[in-house]
Write a protein that holds these residues in place. Structure first.
Motif, short mmCIF file in Angstrom:
data_model
loop_
_atom_site.label_atom_id
_atom_site.label_comp_id
_atom_site.label_asym_id
_atom_site.label_seq_id
_atom_site.Cartn_x
_atom_site.Cartn_y
_atom_site.Cartn_z
N LYS A 1 -18.08 33.81 16.11
CA LYS A 1 -18.02 33.59 17.55
C LYS A 1 -17.27 34.71 18.27
O LYS A 1 -16.34 35.31 17.72
CB LYS A 1 -17.34 32.25 17.84
CG LYS A 1 -18.14 31.05 17.39
CD LYS A 1 -17.33 29.77 17.50
CE LYS A 1 -16.94 29.48 18.93
NZ LYS A 1 -16.23 28.19 19.07
N TRP A 2 -17.66 34.93 19.50
CA TRP A 2 -16.91 35.80 20.39
C TRP A 2 -15.87 34.92 21.10
O TRP A 2 -16.16 33.78 21.47
CB TRP A 2 -17.84 36.44 21.43
CG TRP A 2 -18.71 37.53 20.86
CD1 TRP A 2 -19.52 37.44 19.78
CD2 TRP A 2 -18.85 38.84 21.39
NE1 TRP A 2 -20.17 38.63 19.58
CE2 TRP A 2 -19.77 39.52 20.56
CE3 TRP A 2 -18.30 39.52 22.47
CZ2 TRP A 2 -20.15 40.84 20.78
CZ3 TRP A 2 -18.67 40.84 22.70
CH2 TRP A 2 -19.58 41.49 21.85
N TYR B 1 -22.22 36.60 26.39
CA TYR B 1 -21.22 35.63 25.97
C TYR B 1 -20.32 35.28 27.14
O TYR B 1 -19.61 36.12 27.68
CB TYR B 1 -20.39 36.18 24.80
CG TYR B 1 -21.24 36.65 23.65
CD1 TYR B 1 -21.67 35.75 22.68
CD2 TYR B 1 -21.65 37.98 23.56
CE1 TYR B 1 -22.48 36.17 21.63
CE2 TYR B 1 -22.45 38.41 22.52
CZ TYR B 1 -22.87 37.50 21.56
OH TYR B 1 -23.68 37.91 20.54
N CYS C 1 -26.08 30.62 25.19
CA CYS C 1 -25.40 31.83 25.63
C CYS C 1 -23.89 31.69 25.48
O CYS C 1 -23.19 32.64 25.15
CB CYS C 1 -25.74 32.13 27.10
SG CYS C 1 -27.42 32.73 27.34
N TYR D 1 -14.33 39.97 19.04
CA TYR D 1 -15.65 39.70 18.47
C TYR D 1 -15.68 40.21 17.03
O TYR D 1 -14.87 41.06 16.62
CB TYR D 1 -16.74 40.37 19.30
CG TYR D 1 -16.51 41.84 19.57
CD1 TYR D 1 -16.88 42.82 18.64
CD2 TYR D 1 -15.90 42.27 20.76
CE1 TYR D 1 -16.67 44.16 18.90
CE2 TYR D 1 -15.68 43.60 21.02
CZ TYR D 1 -16.07 44.55 20.08
OH TYR D 1 -15.85 45.88 20.33
N GLU E 1 -27.99 39.48 24.33
CA GLU E 1 -26.66 39.08 23.85
C GLU E 1 -25.69 39.00 25.02
O GLU E 1 -25.26 40.01 25.58
CB GLU E 1 -26.15 40.06 22.80
CG GLU E 1 -26.93 40.00 21.49
CD GLU E 1 -26.30 40.86 20.43
OE1 GLU E 1 -25.39 40.35 19.72
OE2 GLU E 1 -26.68 42.02 20.30
#
Length: 280
Positions: A14-15, A124, A5, A39, A122
């Motif tokens: 990547k975020w 992050y 996560c 993002y 999803e």
């Protein structure tokens, strides 16, 4: 799964998030934690995003969520998302700061379905980008004078204080003047730090010379700090206070000199007259 996560990619990238990692806060006031995230791919609307703030790496200890039932009791009613997630802004406000509100505070973003607002897989979390708070006493105001105060001419004194609570700025009061004499300015200084200025403009008089002027800043939450300065006023008539006594002294000396000369001349004439009589 937790590691996934944190580091899971979106579309292969990547975020990321960015916060101010350390801020000073005043107990009882508020503090704003600047936060932004980024993002890959196209811009998502706010309706597809859900922002959550939690304590450290314990994602279950939530300090902010749209769902208030998930928020820790000690933070309920005290946190507010100032940023718009659709603009990639996750800035958080904490009000009525407690002495135990040290953090670290971490941000998490979740994607939701538009048709039923249910969360997706999803998620992050940015546990490497967390903000911590250090409690401090309210800072004393700083006072700045413009040049030298001159009697009868407009003069300005600026009182300023830096803080981390832009939504509830310090309120200034002065020991003299009225509200019409004061201008207030609010401006950002650094990320997470703002400066509020109170500028008082007035016309000093002779009686104001060597008087004290005090500026008081009242912070959100009730704490107060003050600072004073001495006002020195240059009087326009100062030069006459020097010239007039000097002129009087010179005039007196001249008159005294004229009188002395006249007396001495008369005395010499009298002596000469007496000597001429004796010669006869």
């Amino acid at each position: 799964l937790w590691f996934g996560c944190i580091c899971s990619p979106a579309l292969g990238e990547k975020w990321t998030a960015s916060v101010v990692k350390s801020l000073e806060a005043v107990v009882g006031s508020c503090v704003v934690l600047p936060c932004s995230f980024n993002y890959p791919g196209t811009l998502l609307p706010t309706s597809r995003l859900r922002g959550i703030w939690h304590l450290s790496k314990e994602d279950t200890k939530i300090v902010y969520s749209e769902d208030n039932t998930k928020v820790l009791d000690s933070f309920k009613g005290r946190t507010n998302m100032l940023g718009k997630l659709g603009d990639k802004n996750c800035t958080l406000e904490i009000t009525d700061v407690k002495d135990h509100d040290n953090g670290p505070f971490c941000f998490r973003i979740e994607l939701v379905k538009t048709h039923d607002n249910k969360e997706t897989t999803e998620k992050y979390s940015f546990v490497d980008e967390c903000a911590e708070l250090k409690m401090q006493n309210p800072p004393e105001p700083e006072l700045f004078q413009s040049n030298t105060a001159v009697q009868g001419k407009p003069y300005a004194i600026t009182c300023s204080v830096r803080h981390t609570c832009p939504s509830h700025v310090p309120v200034f009061t002065w020991s003299r003047g009225s509200k019409d004499d004061v201008i207030h300015i609010q401006k950002p200084v650094l990320s997470g730090i703002w400066e509020t200025q109170s500028i008082m403009v007035f016309i000093p008089e002779e009686k104001d010379d060597h008087t004290q002027i005090t500026c008081t800043a009242a912070f959100n939450g009730g704490k107060v700090k003050s600072r004073s300065i001495q006002l020195n006023v240059k009087r326009i008539g100062n030069i006459y206070h020097i010239i007039i006594p000097v002129a009087v002294a010179i005039g007196t000396a001249v008159i005294f000199g004229v009188i002395c000369i006249a007396v001495m001349k008369k005395y010499k004439n009298r002596i000469a007259e007496l000597q001429s009589r004796e010669g006869r």
